[in-house]
Write a protein that holds these residues in place. Sequence first.
Motif, PDB file in Angstrom:
ATOM      1  N   ILE A  97     -12.676  32.121  49.362  1.00 39.05           N
ATOM      2  CA  ILE A  97     -11.933  33.373  49.165  1.00 39.05           C
ATOM      3  C   ILE A  97     -12.133  33.871  47.733  1.00 39.05           C
ATOM      4  CG2 ILE A  97      -9.604  34.366  48.993  1.00 39.05           C
ATOM      5  CD1 ILE A  97      -8.883  32.480  51.409  1.00 39.05           C
ATOM      6  N   ALA A  98     -11.998  32.974  46.755  1.00 37.68           N
ATOM      7  CA  ALA A  98     -12.206  33.348  45.353  1.00 37.68           C
ATOM      8  C   ALA A  98     -13.647  33.812  45.129  1.00 37.68           C
ATOM      9  CB  ALA A  98     -11.870  32.170  44.444  1.00 37.68           C
ATOM     10  N   ASP A  99     -14.589  33.130  45.766  1.00 41.18           N
ATOM     11  CA  ASP A  99     -16.005  33.471  45.664  1.00 41.18           C
ATOM     12  C   ASP A  99     -16.264  34.885  46.186  1.00 41.18           C
ATOM     13  OD1 ASP A  99     -18.108  31.986  44.566  1.00 41.18           O
ATOM     14  OD2 ASP A  99     -19.001  31.602  46.528  1.00 41.18           O
ATOM     15  N   ILE A 100     -15.726  35.193  47.350  1.00 43.63           N
ATOM     16  CA  ILE A 100     -15.928  36.510  47.969  1.00 43.63           C
ATOM     17  C   ILE A 100     -15.267  37.612  47.137  1.00 43.63           C
ATOM     18  CG2 ILE A 100     -15.337  37.928  49.983  1.00 43.63           C
ATOM     19  CD1 ILE A 100     -15.762  35.338  51.673  1.00 43.63           C
ATOM     20  N   LEU A 101     -14.042  37.377  46.692  1.00 44.28           N
ATOM     21  CA  LEU A 101     -13.348  38.382  45.878  1.00 44.28           C
ATOM     22  C   LEU A 101     -14.105  38.666  44.584  1.00 44.28           C
ATOM     23  CD1 LEU A 101      -9.614  37.333  46.390  1.00 44.28           C
ATOM     24  CD2 LEU A 101     -10.810  39.307  47.374  1.00 44.28           C
ATOM     25  N   THR A 102     -14.622  37.613  43.963  1.00 47.42           N
ATOM     26  CA  THR A 102     -15.405  37.788  42.738  1.00 47.42           C
ATOM     27  C   THR A 102     -16.679  38.572  43.038  1.00 47.42           C
ATOM     28  OG1 THR A 102     -14.582  35.645  41.998  1.00 47.42           O
ATOM     29  CG2 THR A 102     -16.417  36.560  40.779  1.00 47.42           C
ATOM     30  N   LEU A 103     -17.366  38.214  44.100  1.00 45.70           N
ATOM     31  CA  LEU A 103     -18.603  38.891  44.494  1.00 45.70           C
ATOM     32  C   LEU A 103     -18.360  40.383  44.739  1.00 45.70           C
ATOM     33  CD1 LEU A 103     -21.609  38.770  45.527  1.00 45.70           C
ATOM     34  CD2 LEU A 103     -20.652  38.266  47.758  1.00 45.70           C
ATOM     35  N   LEU A 104     -17.281  40.694  45.432  1.00 48.52           N
ATOM     36  CA  LEU A 104     -16.983  42.094  45.768  1.00 48.52           C
ATOM     37  C   LEU A 104     -16.560  42.925  44.554  1.00 48.52           C
ATOM     38  CD1 LEU A 104     -15.104  41.556  49.147  1.00 48.52           C
ATOM     39  CD2 LEU A 104     -17.398  42.536  48.822  1.00 48.52           C
ATOM     40  N   SER A 105     -16.033  42.273  43.532  1.00 48.03           N
ATOM     41  CA  SER A 105     -15.508  43.026  42.395  1.00 48.03           C
ATOM     42  C   SER A 105     -16.430  43.020  41.168  1.00 48.03           C
ATOM     43  CB  SER A 105     -14.137  42.471  41.995  1.00 48.03           C
ATOM     44  OG  SER A 105     -14.244  41.131  41.577  1.00 48.03           O
ATOM     45  N   HIS A 106     -17.459  42.209  41.153  1.00 50.63           N
ATOM     46  CA  HIS A 106     -18.328  42.104  39.981  1.00 50.63           C
ATOM     47  C   HIS A 106     -19.420  43.171  40.006  1.00 50.63           C
ATOM     48  CE1 HIS A 106     -21.058  40.383  37.010  1.00 50.63           C
ATOM     49  NE2 HIS A 106     -20.001  39.717  36.566  1.00 50.63           N
ATOM     50  N   SER A 107     -19.723  43.757  38.853  1.00 46.08           N
ATOM     51  CA  SER A 107     -20.712  44.840  38.786  1.00 46.08           C
ATOM     52  C   SER A 107     -22.124  44.386  39.190  1.00 46.08           C
ATOM     53  CB  SER A 107     -20.751  45.430  37.374  1.00 46.08           C
ATOM     54  OG  SER A 107     -21.150  44.437  36.443  1.00 46.08           O
ATOM     55  N   LYS A 108     -22.464  43.129  38.925  1.00 42.73           N
ATOM     56  CA  LYS A 108     -23.771  42.603  39.329  1.00 42.73           C
ATOM     57  C   LYS A 108     -23.687  41.843  40.647  1.00 42.73           C
ATOM     58  CE  LYS A 108     -25.766  41.907  34.726  1.00 42.73           C
ATOM     59  NZ  LYS A 108     -26.337  40.871  33.828  1.00 42.73           N
ATOM     60  N   ARG A 109     -22.549  41.960  41.297  1.00 44.65           N
ATOM     61  CA  ARG A 109     -22.287  41.267  42.573  1.00 44.65           C
ATOM     62  C   ARG A 109     -22.488  39.754  42.442  1.00 44.65           C
ATOM     63  NH1 ARG A 109     -25.777  45.504  44.189  1.00 44.65           N
ATOM     64  NH2 ARG A 109     -24.573  47.371  44.533  1.00 44.65           N
ATOM     65  N   ARG A 110     -21.979  39.216  41.345  1.00 42.43           N
ATOM     66  CA  ARG A 110     -22.055  37.768  41.123  1.00 42.43           C
ATOM     67  C   ARG A 110     -20.797  37.122  41.680  1.00 42.43           C
ATOM     68  NH1 ARG A 110     -22.917  36.830  35.039  1.00 42.43           N
ATOM     69  NH2 ARG A 110     -23.365  34.695  35.688  1.00 42.43           N
ATOM     70  N   ALA A 111     -20.986  36.088  42.468  1.00 47.16           N
ATOM     71  CA  ALA A 111     -19.869  35.329  43.018  1.00 47.16           C
ATOM     72  C   ALA A 111     -19.399  34.328  41.956  1.00 47.16           C
ATOM     73  CB  ALA A 111     -20.314  34.598  44.280  1.00 47.16           C
ATOM     74  N   LEU A 112     -18.272  33.688  42.223  1.00 45.92           N
ATOM     75  CA  LEU A 112     -17.719  32.715  41.295  1.00 45.92           C
ATOM     76  C   LEU A 112     -18.742  31.625  40.954  1.00 45.92           C
ATOM     77  CD1 LEU A 112     -15.290  31.723  39.694  1.00 45.92           C
ATOM     78  CD2 LEU A 112     -14.458  30.596  41.762  1.00 45.92           C
TER      79      LEU A 112
END
Length: 171
Positions: free
Chosen positions: A139-154
């Motif tokens: 869940i944290a990985d997906i949220l990070t991926l969706l919100s990061h400008s370079k689409r980087r996951a946790l």
Amino acid sequence: MTELTYSTFRSRLLAFIINFVPFGLLALINKFIIFPASESAADIADIIFYIFSLFYYIFLQYRYGQTLGKWVMNLKIVKNETAKKVSLRQILIREILCITVVLFSCIDSIVTYAEPDTDLAYTTFISLLLLLAPALYMIADILTLLSHSKRRALHDLLAKTVVITEIPGRK
């Protein structure tokens, strides 16, 4: 340096599904066809399966920067700062949760095999840990991926990597 095209959530999800399908099918075949009645043999097969899948992810991502799913989707893992080949250390950091889950699964299988009358509290604790930890991390990985400008996951942030879309013909 050439402008990078960052992967999309959709392409990474499809790569994940492409990677998961063969492993999921092998796990089902192992559980219900090859070893349906023999728990101890199934546990040993599970350990082999866990180790193989871990090797698959670590080796392919280190050697080629991509798994089969990423290859099909034209995705590649590169160093965030330089867009160069990732190091083994970076891949191990990216896969730390998987490594941990595999370790716990192997320990659980070994303990269950060695001591079939294992305490129910222990079995419940390990089962919850094996389900809850990856779920929360994902869940944290997906949220990070969706919100990061370079689409980087946790896991990309932790390992200092980024997943790019390779455009055929462009190096």
